[in-house]
Design an enzyme around this catalytic site. Sequence first.
Site, mmCIF file in Angstrom:
data_model
loop_
_atom_site.group_PDB
_atom_site.id
_atom_site.type_symbol
_atom_site.label_atom_id
_atom_site.label_comp_id
_atom_site.label_asym_id
_atom_site.label_seq_id
_atom_site.Cartn_x
_atom_site.Cartn_y
_atom_site.Cartn_z
ATOM 1 N N CYS A 147 0.141 -12.974 24.115
ATOM 2 C CA CYS A 147 -1.275 -13.348 24.040
ATOM 3 C C CYS A 147 -2.040 -12.370 23.148
ATOM 4 O O CYS A 147 -3.024 -12.738 22.508
ATOM 5 C CB CYS A 147 -1.891 -13.405 25.436
ATOM 6 S SG CYS A 147 -1.517 -11.982 26.471
ATOM 7 N N HIS B 267 -9.564 -7.953 27.000
ATOM 8 C CA HIS B 267 -8.391 -7.665 27.835
ATOM 9 C C HIS B 267 -8.796 -7.784 29.291
ATOM 10 O O HIS B 267 -9.825 -7.247 29.707
ATOM 11 C CB HIS B 267 -7.868 -6.253 27.558
ATOM 12 C CG HIS B 267 -6.762 -5.824 28.495
ATOM 13 N ND1 HIS B 267 -7.007 -5.130 29.653
ATOM 14 C CD2 HIS B 267 -5.423 -5.999 28.429
ATOM 15 C CE1 HIS B 267 -5.860 -4.897 30.279
ATOM 16 N NE2 HIS B 267 -4.885 -5.405 29.550
ATOM 17 N N HIS C 40 -3.892 -9.628 30.282
ATOM 18 C CA HIS C 40 -3.901 -10.810 29.414
ATOM 19 C C HIS C 40 -4.992 -10.618 28.359
ATOM 20 O O HIS C 40 -6.033 -10.000 28.636
ATOM 21 C CB HIS C 40 -4.187 -12.069 30.247
ATOM 22 C CG HIS C 40 -4.231 -13.321 29.429
ATOM 23 N ND1 HIS C 40 -3.132 -13.815 28.766
ATOM 24 C CD2 HIS C 40 -5.244 -14.179 29.155
ATOM 25 C CE1 HIS C 40 -3.462 -14.916 28.123
ATOM 26 N NE2 HIS C 40 -4.740 -15.162 28.344
#
Length: 1025
Positions: A167, A577, A585
């Site tokens: 990601c 974040h 993620h």
Amino acid sequence: MSYLHQQTLINQLREVTGTTDVQLLQQALQVSNGDLAEAVAFLTEKNAKVPQQDETTYYQTSQVASDRYISVGSQADTNVIDLTGDDKDDLQRAIALSLEESNRAFRETGITDEEQAISRVLEASIAENKASLKRTHTEVWSDSPNPHDRKRIDSCPVGLKNVGNTCWFSAVIQSLFNLLEFQRLVLNYSPPARVHDLPRNQKEHRNLPFMQELRNLFSLMVGSKRKYVDPSRAVEILKDAFKSSESQQQDVSEFTHKLLDWLEDAFQMKAEEDREGEKPKNPMVELFYGRFLAVGVLEGKKFENTEMFGQYPLQVNGFKDLHECLEAAMIEGEIESLHSAENSARSGQEHWFTELPPVLTFELSRFEFNQALGRPEKIHNKLEFPSMLYMDRYMDRNREITRIKREEIRRLKEHLTLLQQRLERYLSYGSGPKRFPLADVLQYAMEFASSKPVCTSPVEDIDSSAPPGGTTGQHSGPASGPTTAPTAAQQQRVPIHKPFTQSRLPPDLPMHPAPRHITEEELRVLEGCLHRWRSEVENDTRDLQGSITRIHRTIELMYSDKSMMQVPYRLHAVLVHEGQANAGHYWAYIYDPHQRCWMKYNDISVTKSSWEELVRDSFGGYRNASAYCLMYINDKKPFLIEEEFDKETGQILSGMDKLPADLKLYVKEDNELFDKEIEEWDILQARKAQQEKLALATAAAAAASAQDPEYMEQPSPTNDSKHLQEDTERAISRAAAEQEERSPEALLSAAIKLEYARLLRFAQEDTSPENDYRLQHIIVYFIQNQAPRKILERTLLTQFADRNLAFDERCKSIMNVARAKLDLIKPEEVNMDEYEMWHQDYRNFRETTVFMTTGLELFQKANYVEALMYLIYSYQYNKELLSKGLYRGHDEELLGHYRRECLLKLNEQAAAMFESGEEPDVSTGLGIMNELVVPCIPLLLAHDIEGDLLAVEDMRNRWCSYLGQEMESNLQEKLTDFLPKLLDCSTEIKSFHDPPKLPAYSTLELCERFSRIMSALGRVHADGR
């Protein structure tokens, strides 16, 4: 390792460990051979008492301390004014020796230690992706088998598939791709002509293939027909570029550093080929790199040096907004000596930007190393940043006016501190641990003095022997004064307060404390003083608050004049974040100037967003999410985000027209593959539909001659058909009693009308949740959902055509008439496809009810593992039903509540197992999370329902809380592996187990079970549990 690179590592070590001793930092780097993780471990284990940095050490490092701001490749040039002389001490010789060894290794391989560390991140991602192929289907991110679900809608932005903890890659690449100037540079990049020859070094062997894969990826993001594309090949190139046997997680910002370095190298090769004999211009450097001037002084000796910078790091801890971070970053040490002849012994330096890049990127340092715990921790503090940032105050050309303004701000802040201290004395008055506003204290004193005086003690007139109810005893003598000592018996008796029986206070006890004796003259003087003092205090408080507000406003407007608003930078992208330091993620918010709105890029999901959502997720302080990178663009350089125009037609180039010929062919081939996949899918579905239609026709023909749908009639008198049969016979009997004409046709018509009237009353009746008449008869369901009249009529005829009716002649004749009427119905009168669709919807409704009832029963028995799949499928099927009409399904909120509660219970069970530390329990707990809870989280995130979002947040917080706790290394490793799956915010649905097999229930059994569980739930909610 280059000198600048080594200084960058030193500054990173200083920031992470808090160690300021340069010799110790150098020693750590030498021992670890440039590996940051080993260097941190060395400094942590050593646990030595670090001496304060003296001024000599400061002077030696002041000229290179700014390298922590540097992300330089081959274009970094410096112009350092060296004031140290020629003599070199042991430290300098050690540095030189270390640099010589590092440079030799770099010359041999062309790869720095930092680049090798970055490769470990990529290898971990690829390994995760490959390992995922071996997992069970409940753990794997899977594409929808229906390609129509993966088809791009119009010109919506294309997402990037998460191919295994990538990601972070998606967030960075999307931010750069949406810089249209950067996009054009990448798409139109052509490798040097000598690329066909053997690459000269390993850098070229790495960078040129990567550039081609990046071009391919960008071209798909421009012209693909897919909703999202797979970036695996670009990540594979990055992984193959380095070889490392170790596995260490690096900060994602390091990836961005290296990505720009690799791009810079690739463009540098092309620039050198295109401009033989001239100093080549590198578009990456011109786009992302700027320069600042470091101005310093030590013991009266001044120095200056110019440095190049890429991404500019800023500390977050201790600051409330971006300008405060920048102000702190631009000034180091004591700066008075820079512009004053006095205090010449002080040391310090200022940074002034001489040239800002068109794309200005700030790294927000939200991670710090906790030496006590021996691991990094995330800083969740709130940090505000503007959508428009004016950089004038940090420019070298405004140095003098900025210094004047900074001095004025410093003076105002000192005055502000004094005013705030004075105000605090008014608002927190007192000498004890408890303090109160002084105005309130004076008000309370005035209220006390004004209360009605009493002449008795508040305790001595209470008779402890009085009966419950608060009545007082009778005094045998005159009242004693307030100073009369109590008797021994009175001292021994302790009054017992009885809150329920002693309901009223003694009549002589005042409601509030009051003075014993006060004269009117005393009260008049005291009230006058207290009124006056309170008024003075309130006036002083208002004056202080007004002065503080004015100073705040003055500071805010200090840089608001036009001369200091000439260098505007607009926020382009925010990289976010969510999670903790070692797990989380990433996603990005990117501004779309054409739609004038913010877009959220979260792996395959690209959705419209808002400034409010960006603020909530990016400023920090909300959940565990915060921005770690801000990308601003020069608002006076519109070419950065402007579309390209066709030189001949003047039209904006869009889609495939933006691509060069080789990429057009690449995208066209991929689109043809996708079109072929859609075509094959459509053919397959058409074949299946044809087969189902034939099967339905066969079943309908069989039903016409043998039996009707299972909920209408069974071939033998089962409980279900018996129940329906009794209703039918009852209608026939009533019709026979009321009808004069006894012909079968007349009786059938009358019976159908009576049965319809009965069912219509049920459909219109308001019932309690446990009595759902839709389950008792299909006609009630049809009436409530406004089925066509022809569907109702045929369904009722089918009921009366049941072969299982009683065998008396009247019922037989009516059954035969009903069957004859069914045969006479022409295909154009009743659409059999529509008829079957309505009956299929009712079958789905009953099936959903069984899922729901079974799931709720298991939940009531605390069997949450088995209950979950029933509740998940009942919610999903029910949602599909409700999409067709309000009365097609059950209460969505009820099902959503128990689906959510079941997941929370499972999360609680799994967390308790993990906390036990016992290996079988830990594995079982993580298995529950991976196989049951984590696959369901996208379902909770899909529709932005507040309760579901809060439940997901609760589950994540429970597991993130373990990051700050001591635990065995094997548990820490499992937690670190598990958390990214839990924290992934993607709404991509994972595959589940197949739906549980359902047993067959008669109408009577289903109604009883449904009523029983709904009554039980009603009692639970009524009890407030």
